[in-house]
Motif scaffolding. Structure first.
Motif, PDB file in Angstrom:
ATOM      1  N   ARG A   1       0.849  -1.178   0.000  1.00 31.79           N
ATOM      2  CA  ARG A   1       0.000   0.000   0.000  1.00 31.79           C
ATOM      3  C   ARG A   1       0.888   1.231   0.000  1.00 31.79           C
ATOM      4  NH1 ARG A   1      -3.018  -3.512  -1.167  1.00 31.79           N
ATOM      5  NH2 ARG A   1      -4.901  -4.086  -0.094  1.00 31.79           N
ATOM      6  N   GLY A   2       0.430   2.279  -0.622  1.00 33.68           N
ATOM      7  CA  GLY A   2       1.180   3.518  -0.624  1.00 33.68           C
ATOM      8  C   GLY A   2       1.764   3.837  -1.983  1.00 33.68           C
TER       9      GLY A   2
ATOM     10  N   SER B   1       3.251   5.539   2.850  1.00 36.45           N
ATOM     11  CA  SER B   1       1.998   4.848   3.145  1.00 36.45           C
ATOM     12  C   SER B   1       0.902   5.775   3.662  1.00 36.45           C
ATOM     13  CB  SER B   1       2.240   3.726   4.150  1.00 36.45           C
ATOM     14  OG  SER B   1       2.776   4.244   5.339  1.00 36.45           O
TER      15      SER B   1
END
Length: 108
Positions: free
Chosen positions: A5-6, A39
């Motif tokens: 994620r990110g 993130s």
């Protein structure tokens, strides 16, 4: 959806480029390369320079529902936002390009 994620922030500390195609030609084997995963809305990788470097943010945005979404961007010199309706980077479409300092821009 599985995976990281990110956003991936890539920086070339001694490779100033002014065109997206030039930045896309840079790679991670360069001596001046550094990267981080962002993130949330902050970054930990600090550059003590105000010019003379190139950076790129890339990632995958999956909308959690059908609606309008707002994208915010801040930059110095030149910045571009490209989006795609697929995971294929070659399908990206330029949404906007700025050739000057952008303190805060919202795109709906």
């Amino acid at each position: 959806m599985q995976g990281s994620r990110g956003l991936l922030r890539e920086i070339w500390k001694e490779s100033p480029k002014s065109d997206l195609s030039q930045i896309l030609s840079l790679n991670s084997s360069a001596v001046d390369y550094d990267s981080e995963i962002i993130s949330d809305a902050s970054t930990t990788l600090i550059i003590n320079k105000t010019s003379g470097y190139s950076s790129k943010l890339s990632g995958f945005f999956l909308a959690p529902w059908d609606d309008y979404f707002t994208f915010h961007i801040r930059c110095d010199d030149k910045c571009e936002l490209h989006l795609s309706t697929s995971s294929d980077p070659s399908a990206k479409v330029g949404i906007f390009v700025f050739y000057y300092v952008v303190a805060n821009f919202k795109f709906f």
